[in-house]
Write a protein that holds these residues in place. Structure first.
Motif, PDB file in Angstrom:
ATOM      1  N   ALA A 160      16.494  70.280  41.167  1.00  0.00           N
ATOM      2  CA  ALA A 160      17.691  69.449  41.292  1.00  0.00           C
ATOM      3  C   ALA A 160      17.836  68.393  40.199  1.00  0.00           C
ATOM      4  O   ALA A 160      18.647  67.484  40.333  1.00  0.00           O
ATOM      5  CB  ALA A 160      17.707  68.768  42.655  1.00  0.00           C
ATOM      6  N   GLU A 161      17.082  68.523  39.121  1.00  0.00           N
ATOM      7  CA  GLU A 161      17.157  67.497  38.080  1.00  0.00           C
ATOM      8  C   GLU A 161      18.288  67.723  37.080  1.00  0.00           C
ATOM      9  O   GLU A 161      18.421  66.976  36.118  1.00  0.00           O
ATOM     10  CB  GLU A 161      15.806  67.393  37.357  1.00  0.00           C
ATOM     11  N   GLY A 162      19.047  68.786  37.251  1.00  0.00           N
ATOM     12  CA  GLY A 162      20.250  68.941  36.446  1.00  0.00           C
ATOM     13  C   GLY A 162      20.268  70.110  35.494  1.00  0.00           C
ATOM     14  O   GLY A 162      21.277  70.354  34.833  1.00  0.00           O
ATOM     15  N   GLY A 163      19.186  70.869  35.393  1.00  0.00           N
ATOM     16  CA  GLY A 163      19.144  71.954  34.419  1.00  0.00           C
ATOM     17  C   GLY A 163      19.607  73.299  34.932  1.00  0.00           C
ATOM     18  O   GLY A 163      19.666  74.264  34.172  1.00  0.00           O
ATOM     19  N   TYR A 164      19.939  73.393  36.217  1.00  0.00           N
ATOM     20  CA  TYR A 164      20.242  74.705  36.804  1.00  0.00           C
ATOM     21  C   TYR A 164      21.632  74.750  37.441  1.00  0.00           C
ATOM     22  O   TYR A 164      21.851  75.413  38.448  1.00  0.00           O
ATOM     23  CB  TYR A 164      19.163  75.060  37.833  1.00  0.00           C
ATOM     24  N   ASP A 204      17.284  77.518  42.210  1.00  0.00           N
ATOM     25  CA  ASP A 204      18.433  76.902  42.876  1.00  0.00           C
ATOM     26  C   ASP A 204      17.952  75.857  43.870  1.00  0.00           C
ATOM     27  O   ASP A 204      17.123  76.160  44.733  1.00  0.00           O
ATOM     28  CB  ASP A 204      19.239  77.981  43.595  1.00  0.00           C
ATOM     29  N   PRO A 205      18.467  74.628  43.794  1.00  0.00           N
ATOM     30  CA  PRO A 205      18.104  73.620  44.790  1.00  0.00           C
ATOM     31  C   PRO A 205      18.421  74.054  46.223  1.00  0.00           C
ATOM     32  O   PRO A 205      17.772  73.589  47.164  1.00  0.00           O
ATOM     33  CB  PRO A 205      18.955  72.405  44.396  1.00  0.00           C
ATOM     34  N   LEU A 206      19.398  74.941  46.400  1.00  0.00           N
ATOM     35  CA  LEU A 206      19.811  75.354  47.746  1.00  0.00           C
ATOM     36  C   LEU A 206      19.055  76.573  48.263  1.00  0.00           C
ATOM     37  O   LEU A 206      19.362  77.063  49.356  1.00  0.00           O
ATOM     38  CB  LEU A 206      21.317  75.653  47.762  1.00  0.00           C
ATOM     39  N   ARG A 207      18.061  77.047  47.518  1.00  0.00           N
ATOM     40  CA  ARG A 207      17.386  78.291  47.915  1.00  0.00           C
ATOM     41  C   ARG A 207      16.714  78.171  49.283  1.00  0.00           C
ATOM     42  O   ARG A 207      16.894  79.034  50.152  1.00  0.00           O
ATOM     43  CB  ARG A 207      16.334  78.679  46.870  1.00  0.00           C
ATOM     44  N   ASP A 208      15.946  77.122  49.496  1.00  0.00           N
ATOM     45  CA  ASP A 208      15.201  76.995  50.752  1.00  0.00           C
ATOM     46  C   ASP A 208      16.124  76.947  51.961  1.00  0.00           C
ATOM     47  O   ASP A 208      15.882  77.630  52.964  1.00  0.00           O
ATOM     48  CB  ASP A 208      14.331  75.738  50.727  1.00  0.00           C
ATOM     49  N   GLU A 209      17.190  76.148  51.886  1.00  0.00           N
ATOM     50  CA  GLU A 209      18.040  76.011  53.059  1.00  0.00           C
ATOM     51  C   GLU A 209      18.827  77.288  53.344  1.00  0.00           C
ATOM     52  O   GLU A 209      19.129  77.592  54.501  1.00  0.00           O
ATOM     53  CB  GLU A 209      18.975  74.823  52.932  1.00  0.00           C
ATOM     54  N   GLY A 210      19.139  78.063  52.292  1.00  0.00           N
ATOM     55  CA  GLY A 210      19.782  79.350  52.512  1.00  0.00           C
ATOM     56  C   GLY A 210      18.862  80.314  53.238  1.00  0.00           C
ATOM     57  O   GLY A 210      19.277  81.020  54.169  1.00  0.00           O
ATOM     58  N   GLU A 211      17.580  80.324  52.845  1.00  0.00           N
ATOM     59  CA  GLU A 211      16.630  81.240  53.475  1.00  0.00           C
ATOM     60  C   GLU A 211      16.234  80.764  54.866  1.00  0.00           C
ATOM     61  O   GLU A 211      16.014  81.577  55.776  1.00  0.00           O
ATOM     62  CB  GLU A 211      15.421  81.406  52.562  1.00  0.00           C
ATOM     63  N   LEU A 212      16.166  79.449  55.063  1.00  0.00           N
ATOM     64  CA  LEU A 212      15.914  78.933  56.408  1.00  0.00           C
ATOM     65  C   LEU A 212      17.059  79.282  57.349  1.00  0.00           C
ATOM     66  O   LEU A 212      16.839  79.563  58.538  1.00  0.00           O
ATOM     67  CB  LEU A 212      15.722  77.416  56.362  1.00  0.00           C
ATOM     68  N   TYR A 213      18.275  79.282  56.824  1.00  0.00           N
ATOM     69  CA  TYR A 213      19.416  79.656  57.659  1.00  0.00           C
ATOM     70  C   TYR A 213      19.335  81.143  58.039  1.00  0.00           C
ATOM     71  O   TYR A 213      19.675  81.518  59.165  1.00  0.00           O
ATOM     72  CB  TYR A 213      20.723  79.361  56.935  1.00  0.00           C
ATOM     73  N   ALA A 214      18.851  81.947  57.109  1.00  0.00           N
ATOM     74  CA  ALA A 214      18.655  83.367  57.430  1.00  0.00           C
ATOM     75  C   ALA A 214      17.648  83.519  58.578  1.00  0.00           C
ATOM     76  O   ALA A 214      17.856  84.317  59.501  1.00  0.00           O
ATOM     77  CB  ALA A 214      18.175  84.121  56.191  1.00  0.00           C
ATOM     78  N   HIS A 215      16.567  82.752  58.529  1.00  0.00           N
ATOM     79  CA  HIS A 215      15.581  82.782  59.625  1.00  0.00           C
ATOM     80  C   HIS A 215      16.215  82.325  60.929  1.00  0.00           C
ATOM     81  O   HIS A 215      15.948  82.909  61.990  1.00  0.00           O
ATOM     82  CB  HIS A 215      14.388  81.891  59.275  1.00  0.00           C
ATOM     83  N   LYS A 216      17.024  81.286  60.866  1.00  0.00           N
ATOM     84  CA  LYS A 216      17.680  80.788  62.077  1.00  0.00           C
ATOM     85  C   LYS A 216      18.560  81.872  62.706  1.00  0.00           C
ATOM     86  O   LYS A 216      18.511  82.098  63.922  1.00  0.00           O
ATOM     87  CB  LYS A 216      18.529  79.560  61.733  1.00  0.00           C
ATOM     88  N   LEU A 217      19.358  82.534  61.875  1.00  0.00           N
ATOM     89  CA  LEU A 217      20.215  83.605  62.389  1.00  0.00           C
ATOM     90  C   LEU A 217      19.375  84.701  63.045  1.00  0.00           C
ATOM     91  O   LEU A 217      19.704  85.190  64.132  1.00  0.00           O
ATOM     92  CB  LEU A 217      21.055  84.188  61.255  1.00  0.00           C
ATOM     93  N   ASN A 218      18.303  85.083  62.378  1.00  0.00           N
ATOM     94  CA  ASN A 218      17.446  86.134  62.915  1.00  0.00           C
ATOM     95  C   ASN A 218      16.826  85.727  64.249  1.00  0.00           C
ATOM     96  O   ASN A 218      16.789  86.522  65.194  1.00  0.00           O
ATOM     97  CB  ASN A 218      16.345  86.456  61.909  1.00  0.00           C
ATOM     98  N   GLU A 219      16.361  84.471  64.322  1.00  0.00           N
ATOM     99  CA  GLU A 219      15.727  83.992  65.553  1.00  0.00           C
ATOM    100  C   GLU A 219      16.715  83.960  66.711  1.00  0.00           C
ATOM    101  O   GLU A 219      16.318  84.105  67.875  1.00  0.00           O
ATOM    102  CB  GLU A 219      15.146  82.600  65.322  1.00  0.00           C
ATOM    103  N   GLU A 220      17.998  83.777  66.393  1.00  0.00           N
ATOM    104  CA  GLU A 220      19.014  83.748  67.444  1.00  0.00           C
ATOM    105  C   GLU A 220      19.745  85.080  67.550  1.00  0.00           C
ATOM    106  O   GLU A 220      20.880  85.165  68.041  1.00  0.00           O
ATOM    107  CB  GLU A 220      19.981  82.585  67.195  1.00  0.00           C
ATOM    108  N   GLU A 221      19.064  86.133  67.067  1.00  0.00           N
ATOM    109  CA  GLU A 221      19.462  87.535  67.264  1.00  0.00           C
ATOM    110  C   GLU A 221      20.779  87.893  66.589  1.00  0.00           C
ATOM    111  O   GLU A 221      21.550  88.722  67.088  1.00  0.00           O
ATOM    112  CB  GLU A 221      19.512  87.863  68.761  1.00  0.00           C
ATOM    113  N   VAL A 222      21.026  87.272  65.438  1.00  0.00           N
ATOM    114  CA  VAL A 222      22.152  87.674  64.598  1.00  0.00           C
ATOM    115  C   VAL A 222      21.618  88.590  63.504  1.00  0.00           C
ATOM    116  O   VAL A 222      20.680  88.213  62.798  1.00  0.00           O
ATOM    117  CB  VAL A 222      22.834  86.450  63.950  1.00  0.00           C
ATOM    118  N   PRO A 223      22.146  89.801  63.358  1.00  0.00           N
ATOM    119  CA  PRO A 223      21.684  90.688  62.277  1.00  0.00           C
ATOM    120  C   PRO A 223      21.888  90.018  60.924  1.00  0.00           C
ATOM    121  O   PRO A 223      22.963  89.475  60.640  1.00  0.00           O
ATOM    122  CB  PRO A 223      22.586  91.924  62.418  1.00  0.00           C
TER     123      PRO A 223
END
Length: 401
Positions: free
Chosen positions: A231-235, A283-302
């Motif tokens: 997040a320091e500005g280079g990406y 990407d600074p947003l990589r972790d939260e995007g992948e955590l959201y994928a886990h959340k969807l999976n845990e709540e039985e969303v394909p």
């Protein structure tokens, strides 16, 4: 003999030039966060050093853009006026097959940090167009209202109202009300998934899928490694822009606790439509995007989540020149096809798939194009240095007089 010597000298000069050029590209590719692929490094160098200044923040530099083909299918483009519930009218744009019949309808929300001047339907038109061409779907881009003039929940309300309008107009456009999809990148990815939540909560259109490209999923100050590392500005996405976006779009901290702002932390994913989530390595947003994928999976969303290696935030905007961008578009459309055809989406179950960088002849092409672009950038640099020297010399002469 003279010709041989001239040829030998020319060859030595060419080899020397290639060595120097490669050293420049190698230097641009080396970062404290890891080594970048040459093509990614050249694009970032061009933008970060303002050697090529895009019209808008994420518009591909003109020297790197290529042509787009509809693959033999005739498409048409139409400007739209989308009425919303408060009596206003939003700008929109539609890409559709000329003879569309019962086609999927994808409502697309552009990225750009929720703020004026960072993105609109024009800056992201190439993505919407590419999705339409690849999927043979009707794609409607929504010009939702932006901060700081319009704060949360205006963008969410606009996004949902536009979905309702697209649903009501679907058959007139040659689309199907049974094949409604939401999609978006970055801030637009956030709007796409919260629009899906709002549709579920308020008995809106039944959605078949959500396509989320490097989405923003939380406004909270969570300890996320990629937010700190990249997040320091280079990406293409900096901490400064993220904080400005949060202050502009959600000026009250209590807003961050709304599920339509922070779907990762506050939202309920149950009964949301199947999701495709693309994240980028740098990407600074990589972790939260992948955590959201886990959340969807845990709540039985394909869900199918793919991390694309060697690219940065916003890489889909550069799909004309980055092979990885084309791969992400193709992967998302394949996911959509499987979902609409009720096929099993992931035979191996949920996982984060790491999509490797291009290889073989595709890698050779990427390297060649990267070095050609580097020649252009170095030429620009020399030209600007010369112009500065001329201007300085003229100024000095005028002062002497």
């Amino acid at each position: 003999m003279i010709k041989r010597k001239a040829l030998s000298i020319s060859l030595k000069i060419a080899i020397g030039f290639l060595i120097i050029l490669s050293s420049f590209v190698s230097g641009w590719s080396t970062t404290s966060e890891g080594d970048l692929p040459s093509k990614t490094a050249v694009i970032l160098h061009a933008i970060n050093n303002q050697l090529v200044v895009p019209d808008e923040q994420l518009t591909p530099p003109s020297f790197l853009t290529g042509s787009n083909s509809a693959g033999g299918v005739a498409f048409e483009q139409e400007s739209l006026q989308i009425p919303v519930s408060d009596g206003s009218v939003l700008p929109g744009r539609m890409h559709k097959p000329v003879d569309a019949q019962d086609a999927p309808v994808i409502v697309y929300y552009h990225g750009g940090a929720f703020m004026e001047g960072y993105g609109n339907i024009d800056t992201h038109d190439n993505i919407a167009r590419a999705i339409a061409y690849r999927s043979n779907a009707i794609v409607i881009s929504v010009g939702y209202r932006l901060a700081p003039e319009h704060i949360f929940p205006k963008a969410v309300d606009d996004s949902y109202d536009a979905l309702i309008w697209a649903y009501e107009q679907a058959e007139e456009f040659g689309g199907s009300q049974e094949k409604m999809i939401v999609a978006g990148d970055s801030a637009g990815g956030n709007l796409a998934t919260v629009t899906a939540m709002k549709a579920r909560n308020e008995g809106g259109p039944e959605l078949q899928a959500q396509l989320l490209y490097y989405p923003l999923t939380t406004f909270h100050d969570r300890p996320l490694d990629t937010r700190d590392k990249y997040a320091e500005g280079g990406y293409l996405l900096s901490r400064t822009v993220m904080e400005k976006a949060r202050d502009s779009y959600t000026p009250g901290e209590e807003m961050w606790e709304n599920p339509y702002v922070s779907p990762l932390d506050e939202g309920v994913a149950e009964d949301l439509p199947p999701a495709f989530i693309a994240t980028a390595e740098f990407d600074p947003l990589r972790d939260e995007g992948e955590l959201y994928a886990h959340k969807l999976n845990e709540e039985e969303v394909p869900v199918e989540a793919i991390r694309y290696e060697g690219v940065m935030h916003g890489f889909l905007s550069f799909y004309e020149v980055l092979a990885t961008g084309r791969h992400a578009l193709d992967d998302s459309v394949e996911f959509l096809d499987r979902t609409l055809n009720d096929e099993q989406m992931m035979a191996t179950g949920f996982r984060i798939i790491e999509r490797a960088q291009p290889s073989g002849m595709e890698r050779i092409r990427e390297e060649t194009e990267a070095h050609m672009a580097a020649v252009y950038l170095l030429g620009l640099h020399v030209q600007r240095q010369f112009q500065q020297w001329v201007e300085t010399s003229m100024l000095a002469e005028s002062e002497d007089e």
